[in-house]
Every structure is written in C-alpha cells, then in structure tokens.
Design a protein around this motif. Structure first.
Motif, mmCIF file in Angstrom:
data_model
loop_
_atom_site.group_PDB
_atom_site.id
_atom_site.type_symbol
_atom_site.label_atom_id
_atom_site.label_comp_id
_atom_site.label_asym_id
_atom_site.label_seq_id
_atom_site.Cartn_x
_atom_site.Cartn_y
_atom_site.Cartn_z
ATOM 1 N N ASP A 108 -34.876 48.951 9.699
ATOM 2 C CA ASP A 108 -36.048 49.455 8.978
ATOM 3 C C ASP A 108 -37.548 49.203 9.369
ATOM 4 O OD1 ASP A 108 -35.993 46.836 7.952
ATOM 5 O OD2 ASP A 108 -37.567 46.914 6.631
ATOM 6 N N SER A 163 -40.365 50.497 12.187
ATOM 7 C CA SER A 163 -41.189 51.721 12.640
ATOM 8 C C SER A 163 -40.058 51.971 14.600
ATOM 9 C CB SER A 163 -42.658 51.862 12.992
ATOM 10 O OG SER A 163 -42.983 50.825 13.576
ATOM 11 N N THR A 214 -33.380 57.536 11.954
ATOM 12 C CA THR A 214 -32.333 56.606 11.398
ATOM 13 C C THR A 214 -31.488 57.486 12.034
ATOM 14 O OG1 THR A 214 -33.754 56.095 9.865
ATOM 15 C CG2 THR A 214 -31.697 55.715 9.425
ATOM 16 N N ASP A 269 -37.191 54.800 13.544
ATOM 17 C CA ASP A 269 -37.888 55.705 12.555
ATOM 18 C C ASP A 269 -37.333 56.593 12.926
ATOM 19 O OD1 ASP A 269 -40.135 54.002 10.841
ATOM 20 O OD2 ASP A 269 -41.252 55.427 12.315
#
Length: 246
Positions: free
Chosen positions: A15, A17, A22, A20
C-alpha cells in the motif's frame, strides 16, 4: 525446494506510495512467479486502504494491526477500533499485525511510560488474535525474549510469523515450539549477516516463510533501491543456496 513458479510474499507493504501503480506492480510480480501478497498494517491510518486493495485485486491479502514503530499514531482507543475493524473484516484479512515490540526505537519512545504502552498494545493484540482465531504477524527488534514471554503466557493457538527474524537459533526454536513460523527475507543475501544465515540454515525448513518487506530491506547488490515482490525469487534462490551449503 527448486520450484519458484508459485511464491507467496508473506510480508510486503504494497500500500506504500512506491506501488501506487498497483496493477503494473502486480503484473510484474506475477511474471516473477509471485502469485499472492500479504500486506501488513501499520495502524488505523491504512486499514481501509488495505481492505480496499484486497477487494480490488484477487492476489492481495491483508492484516490489521498496530505497528510498534508507529506508536505516535496509536490513540488511547486504538485497541477498541482494531477490535471493531476485525469484527467486520473481510475474508481476505488473514492475520493480526504488524504488531510486536521494538526496543531499538528512538530514545524518546523508550521511556518507561511509552515502553509500557508498547507492551499493552502488543499483549492486547495477542488476545485479539485468540478471540478472532487469527495468526499474528510479529515485529520484534531486540525484544525476542520479551515477545516469547508474552506468547508463552497466552499461547495463541493460530500461531503466526516472526517477521524479519535475526535472533539466535535458540530464540527461533522457542518460537517454533509455540507454533510460529520464521520470516526469511533479503538479509540472508548479505554475506556479512553470518549469524542470521547460520540460524536460517539450521532451522526446520517447514517453519520458514519467505518475505520481502518491500519497499524496504533491499537485497545485497540492490542497496539504495526500492525493494519489490519480484525480488522474492532472489530470496528463494539465496535460501536454496544456503541450505545446500549446509
């Protein structure tokens, strides 16, 4: 012990940064043979994000807990809120954690009062693990004896994993006797980590779990770079080589 085509990263802060984008990071992880990732929590600030990520992406699972390194975030009602969140958790919440004790924190977090808070929060989470029949993901830095004492006291039946273990062989075996697994990460790729390498080479193989702790804990040769679940295959390779040497 030669198949790395279906790996589970049992500890990755997916989770953060650094991940980000994903889907992109999941795609390249899966190309490297990492088919599942467990994301531990640090505190209430990321509980909802972990639940949302796991609901969107089938290969992601999560834990809920209160990390000892982020003590400043945990209010007086933290355990109550954790219990409430566990009560309505999804099936993809597979553990309580990251929780534990950290006796290498900055001096201001090792005052008697704040140490007492660490102990209270950890013990309360062990009790929640018993109540909700979930395993624990435990963070223990310079605190293995203290963690073992609490686990012996309460005997959580679902066990769990000792994340990023770097203690002694005797301490590892105490955890194993209590039903816990030992988390093995990139530290074993460093030749200078002779103590940890020796311990991991001697422990029962069936009690070892692979992890990256990405984006932290880069492997030898990747210092200064973000770690990634793709590196789990290199952790696996290092473990195979280590076991074959001994």
């Amino acid at each position: 012990m030669t198949d790395s085509s279906c790996l589970v990263d049992t500890h990755c802060h997916f989770d953060f940064s650094a991940f980000d984008d994903t889907q992109h990071h999941l795609d390249i992880a899966q190309q490297a043979g990492v088919t599942k990732i467990i994301i531990p929590a640090i505190g209430e600030s990321n509980w909802s994000k972990l639940a949302n990520l796991s609901s969107q992406f089938p290969s992601l699972y999560y834990a809920l807990g209160l990390h000892p390194y982020f003590m400043a975030q945990h209010g007086d009602d933290a355990i109550l809120k954790l219990k409430q969140s566990l009560s309505c958790r999804s099936s993809k919440c597979v553990a309580i954690g990251e929780c534990g004790l950290d006796l290498r924190l900055e001096e201001q977090w090792l005052t008697p009062e704040k140490l007492d808070k660490q102990y209270q929060l950890f013990e309360a989470q062990v009790l929640l693990a018993i109540e909700f029949e979930l395993p624990l993901i435990i963070h223990a830095r310079k605190a293995h004896d203290q963690v073992v004492k609490i686990l012996r006291k309460h005997q959580p039946k679902k066990g769990g994993v000792i994340h990023a273990f770097s203690g002694s062989y005797q301490q590892a075996m105490e955890y194993i006797k209590l039903g816990f697994y030992i988390g093995v990460g990139g530290v074993i790729s460093y030749p200078r980590a002779s103590k940890t390498r020796d311990v991991i080479s001697r422990l029962p193989l069936s009690f070892l779990l692979l992890e990256t702790d990405a984006p932290d804990m880069p492997l030898d040769g990747f210092q200064g770079e973000n770690n990634h679940p793709t590196q789990l295959k290199l952790v696996f390779k290092a473990l195979v080589e280590l076991r074959l040497e001994n």
